[in-house]
Write a protein that holds these residues in place. Structure first.
Motif, PDB file in Angstrom:
ATOM      1  N   CYS A 120       0.837  -1.212   0.000  1.00 34.55           N
ATOM      2  CA  CYS A 120       0.000   0.000   0.000  1.00 34.55           C
ATOM      3  C   CYS A 120       0.869   1.259   0.000  1.00 34.55           C
ATOM      4  O   CYS A 120       1.586   1.539   0.957  1.00 34.55           O
ATOM      5  CB  CYS A 120      -0.934   0.000   1.209  1.00 34.55           C
ATOM      6  N   CYS A 142      -6.073   1.843  -5.541  1.00 37.53           N
ATOM      7  CA  CYS A 142      -5.119   1.393  -6.567  1.00 37.53           C
ATOM      8  C   CYS A 142      -5.110  -0.131  -6.711  1.00 37.53           C
ATOM      9  O   CYS A 142      -4.646  -0.667  -7.698  1.00 37.53           O
ATOM     10  CB  CYS A 142      -3.713   1.890  -6.254  1.00 37.53           C
ATOM     11  N   ARG A 143      -5.576  -0.835  -5.718  1.00 34.38           N
ATOM     12  CA  ARG A 143      -5.746  -2.294  -5.708  1.00 34.38           C
ATOM     13  C   ARG A 143      -4.439  -3.090  -5.625  1.00 34.38           C
ATOM     14  O   ARG A 143      -4.429  -4.284  -5.887  1.00 34.38           O
ATOM     15  CB  ARG A 143      -6.578  -2.754  -6.915  1.00 34.38           C
ATOM     16  N   TRP A 270       0.582   4.991 -11.170  1.00 35.15           N
ATOM     17  CA  TRP A 270      -0.864   4.898 -11.405  1.00 35.15           C
ATOM     18  C   TRP A 270      -1.683   5.292 -10.182  1.00 35.15           C
ATOM     19  O   TRP A 270      -2.634   6.069 -10.283  1.00 35.15           O
ATOM     20  CB  TRP A 270      -1.196   3.480 -11.877  1.00 35.15           C
ATOM     21  N   PRO A 271      -1.312   4.811  -8.977  1.00 29.59           N
ATOM     22  CA  PRO A 271      -2.072   5.219  -7.799  1.00 29.59           C
ATOM     23  C   PRO A 271      -2.086   6.727  -7.614  1.00 29.59           C
ATOM     24  O   PRO A 271      -3.081   7.300  -7.191  1.00 29.59           O
ATOM     25  CB  PRO A 271      -1.325   4.548  -6.642  1.00 29.59           C
ATOM     26  N   MET A 274      -4.578   8.092  -9.806  1.00 31.75           N
ATOM     27  CA  MET A 274      -5.916   7.827  -9.273  1.00 31.75           C
ATOM     28  C   MET A 274      -6.224   8.759  -8.116  1.00 31.75           C
ATOM     29  O   MET A 274      -7.339   9.242  -7.964  1.00 31.75           O
ATOM     30  CB  MET A 274      -6.021   6.367  -8.817  1.00 31.75           C
TER      31      MET A 274
END
Ligand code: SF4
Ligand code: SF4
Length: 294
Positions: A120, A142-143, A270-271, A274
């Motif tokens: 995370c 973000c998974r 990417w996170p 997002m």
């Protein structure tokens, strides 16, 4: 025009990416049980009768849709093997085995060294000093935690405009108030025991020794993926009742580290993208509300 995300905020989150090393170093420290007393749950599968009171208590404690746990409904529910979901943090599944019907509780294992926490980037997932793995509202969706969990536990709210991850937090709020988890309180058969992990292992060993016909001589979770705070006792081999017995004893953050360094940089960023998107949505909403007031 209103500023949606400040440079300071952006750098703060960029900093969280660059301090991955620190996160991993910290997670390695959690393996030392001498220093930190983890709490956990002993699930004695041999005592579970499949009443699903734990499922209902969990839903009530977490403000989730209350499941129908009537005998009739249970018959229907047990026809399929269920996974946890964003609205069901714990589920009971039924297995027919060589020793008859067995009911198995599925939930977050609260790993000693959780892959989800190591992965995370914004520290929304946290391993608490007392063992619980919790998630916070700063989740950016973000998974990475989903990919990093050896038990496929974190679930994503795909249907929501601003989705987050959901999973069991071992009733951390209740714990801070001196209460045991709601599922444990609701269980009338003694299938669920809450306590210090070290003492739960002693208790599990005591049960195995005193009743060797009832239990297989193995505690699932004592060593899997570096040990978990949720531990299981069973009458039948764990591979027969849906457990992954091939995970090994290495903590998952080790693999997660390798995974994260192997992925292209865009996936690491990417996170952040997002997060920017989420801030934009929230900022836009706030802006529209303020405009309405004027
Ligand atoms: S089971 Fe998965 S979600 Fe739960 S603590 Fe372990 S890695 Fe995290
Ligand atoms: S409340 Fe206890 S006995 Fe009932 S299903 Fe849950 S764990 Fe099993």
């Amino acid at each position: 025009m209103k500023k949606i995300i400040s440079r300071r905020e952006f750098l703060k989150y960029l900093g969280s990416v660059l301090t991955l090393e620190t996160i991993f170093m910290k997670s390695e420290g959690w393996s030392n049980e001498e220093k930190k007393e983890f709490y956990g749950l002993l699930v004695d599968i041999t005592k579970c009768i499949g009443c699903r009171r734990c499922e209902r208590a969990c839903a009530e404690a977490n403000g989730l849709p209350i499941p129908d746990i009537s005998e009739e409904k249970n018959k229907e529910v047990f026809k399929t093997l269920r996974d946890t979901s964003t609205i069901q943090y714990t589920v009971i599944n039924k297995y027919e085995t060589e020793k008859g019907t067995v009911y198995v509780s599925r939930r977050c294992m609260h790993c000693n060294q959780p892959g989800c926490v190591a992965a995370c980037l914004v520290k929304a997932m946290r391993k608490r000093e007392t063992g619980q793995v919790t998630w916070d509202l700063n989740c950016i969706g973000c998974r990475l935690c989903m990919i990093s969990c050896p038990f496929s536990i974190p679930k994503f709210e795909y249907e929501k405009a601003i989705p987050k991850i959901q999973k069991c937090d071992l009733c951390f709020d209740r714990f801070n108030k001196g209460l045991i988890p709601a599922c444990v309180e609701a269980c009338l058969t003694g299938a669920l025991t809450f306590g210090k992990r070290r003492e739960l292992i002693e208790e599990a060993k005591r049960r195995i020794k005193s009743d060797p016909d009832r239990y297989i001589p193995y505690i699932y979770g004592e060593y899997e993926v570096g040990g978990t705070c949720v531990l299981y006792l069973s009458s039948v081999p764990f591979e027969q009742i849906g457990f992954n017995t091939q995970l090994g004893y290495e903590p998952y953050p080790k693999y997660t580290t390798g995974f994260l360094y192997a992925v292209p940089f865009i996936f690491i960023l990417w996170p952040l993208a997002m997060l920017g998107f989420r801030k934009a949505v929230e900022g836009g909403k706030k802006y529209r509300e303020e405009e309405k007031k004027d």
